[in-house]
Enzyme design. Structure first.
Site, short mmCIF file in Angstrom:
data_model
loop_
_atom_site.label_atom_id
_atom_site.label_comp_id
_atom_site.label_asym_id
_atom_site.label_seq_id
_atom_site.Cartn_x
_atom_site.Cartn_y
_atom_site.Cartn_z
N GLN A 133 0.80 -1.22 0.00
CA GLN A 133 0.00 0.00 0.00
C GLN A 133 0.84 1.27 0.00
O GLN A 133 0.28 2.37 -0.16
CB GLN A 133 -0.93 0.00 1.21
CG GLN A 133 -0.20 0.13 2.54
CD GLN A 133 -1.11 -0.04 3.73
OE1 GLN A 133 -1.44 -1.16 4.10
NE2 GLN A 133 -1.53 1.06 4.33
N CYS A 139 -5.09 0.40 3.80
CA CYS A 139 -5.11 -1.02 4.17
C CYS A 139 -6.49 -1.63 3.96
O CYS A 139 -6.62 -2.79 3.56
CB CYS A 139 -4.68 -1.19 5.62
SG CYS A 139 -5.64 -0.21 6.81
N HIS A 269 -5.98 -1.15 11.93
CA HIS A 269 -5.43 -1.68 10.69
C HIS A 269 -6.29 -2.82 10.16
O HIS A 269 -6.85 -3.59 10.96
CB HIS A 269 -4.00 -2.18 10.93
CG HIS A 269 -3.24 -2.59 9.71
ND1 HIS A 269 -3.11 -1.78 8.60
CD2 HIS A 269 -2.57 -3.73 9.41
CE1 HIS A 269 -2.38 -2.39 7.69
NE2 HIS A 269 -2.05 -3.58 8.15
N ASN A 286 -0.91 -9.39 4.98
CA ASN A 286 -0.78 -7.95 5.14
C ASN A 286 -0.59 -7.28 3.78
O ASN A 286 -0.51 -7.95 2.75
CB ASN A 286 0.38 -7.62 6.08
CG ASN A 286 0.21 -6.31 6.81
OD1 ASN A 286 -0.62 -5.47 6.46
ND2 ASN A 286 1.00 -6.10 7.85
#
Length: 312
Positions: A133, A139, A269, A286
């Site tokens: 990102q 996110c 997050h 992630n």
């Protein structure tokens, strides 16, 4: 903004040496910093900026050593792409920290528990390669798309590479705030309302807020469900497809490997639970590139709502 401080250019040795101490003996930390600069292709604007980043790096090394010395911590920590960033700069990536929690009463609740569920599950091979990102707090968009991409693949519809920038630029009317944060369920509301989402090739990622573009949006979804907050429910859901989850990632910056449990419960997050080993850990995908964690993934301790993983 982080881009004010960093330039992604290769740093030649002569430029590196320009800002080293005049002493013939370079400290271990400064030597590691020089190696970091080369590995991460960092360049700084001035001697003062170099000095500041060295101080930040030194403090992060101290924290890494302290965490690695804890015999009760199953994770390992190390130098990575965030090692010259302050905590405040790192938290720019955490795109849920300022987002209100808005429950959608019209969303179907998934509360099924399969008592014969698998002892482990891993959907990584059903997902696209790990994405990055950048310095945008997007996110939520990466989590939303990772779930949609892998679900389409599992459902036999191929593995599309969906556009996060489409969500960043165009879903503000559905509750998201671009690089300043958002929620994956707002992203899916947008995809449903627009009748689909564009591909990455049609709407490439810039990592910045932009003006919404008119493009083809062929990748559709019909809906989504909220999983009730229990490990068994989440495991049952993951047996089918990956699940978007919200977590406290405040202490994730130096994670390298192992089962992580060193965190709090302040949700900030968005990530994706792509698998699990029952009773042990969640497999977390992630959006910080492959130079973080276990090639972009994390093992997050199961059983104690670690990092608030069961909350949203």
């Amino acid at each position: 903004m982080l881009s004010k401080f960093l330039i992604a250019l290769a740093l030649v040795a002569t430029a590196t040496n320009l800002y080293l101490n005049s002493s013939s003996e370079v400290s271990d930390v400064e030597e590691r910093f020089t190696q970091f600069i080369t590995a991460e292709r960092r360049s700084y604007f001035s001697k003062d900026e170099y000095k500041f980043r060295l101080e930040v790096f030194s403090e992060n090394i101290r924290k890494i050593n302290q965490m690695n010395s804890n015999p009760n911590d199953e994770a390992e920590y190390g130098v990575n792409l965030f090692s010259d960033r302050t905590q405040e700069e790192f938290e720019q990536l955490l795109g849920l920290k300022n987002m209100p929690i808005e429950e959608n009463s019209n969303v179907e609740i998934f509360s099924e528990v399969n008592e014969n569920r698998l002892r482990d599950k891993d959907h990584k091979n059903q997902c696209n390669k790990i994405k990055n990102q950048g310095s945008c707090g997007s996110c939520w968009a990466f989590a939303a798309n990772a779930v949609q991409e892998s679900t389409m693949n599992i459902r036999g519809q191929g593995l599309p590479n969906l556009s996060e920038q489409d969500l960043v630029d165009c879903s503000r009317g559905y509750g998201n705030q671009g690089c300043n944060g958002g929620w994956y369920y707002h992203a899916w509301d947008y995809v449903k309302a627009k009748g689909g989402l564009s591909s990455e090739s049609a709407y490439p990622y810039t990592g910045k807020d932009g003006t919404c573009r008119s493009v083809s949006r062929p990748h559709k979804i019909t809906g989504y469900s909220k999983v009730t907050a229990a490990d068994a429910n989440i495991e049952t859901a993951i047996n089918d497809v990956p699940v978007a989850v919200a977590v406290d990632a405040s202490n994730w910056s130096s994670y390298k490997s192992g089962i992580f449990s060193n965190c709090y419960r302040s949700i900030n997050h968005a990530v994706v639970a792509v698998g699990y080993v029952s009773g042990s850990h969640w497999i977390i995908r992630n959006s910080w590139g492959t130079r973080w964690g276990e090639s972009g993934y994390m093992r997050l301790k199961m059983g104690a709502n670690t990092c608030g993983v069961r909350d949203y």
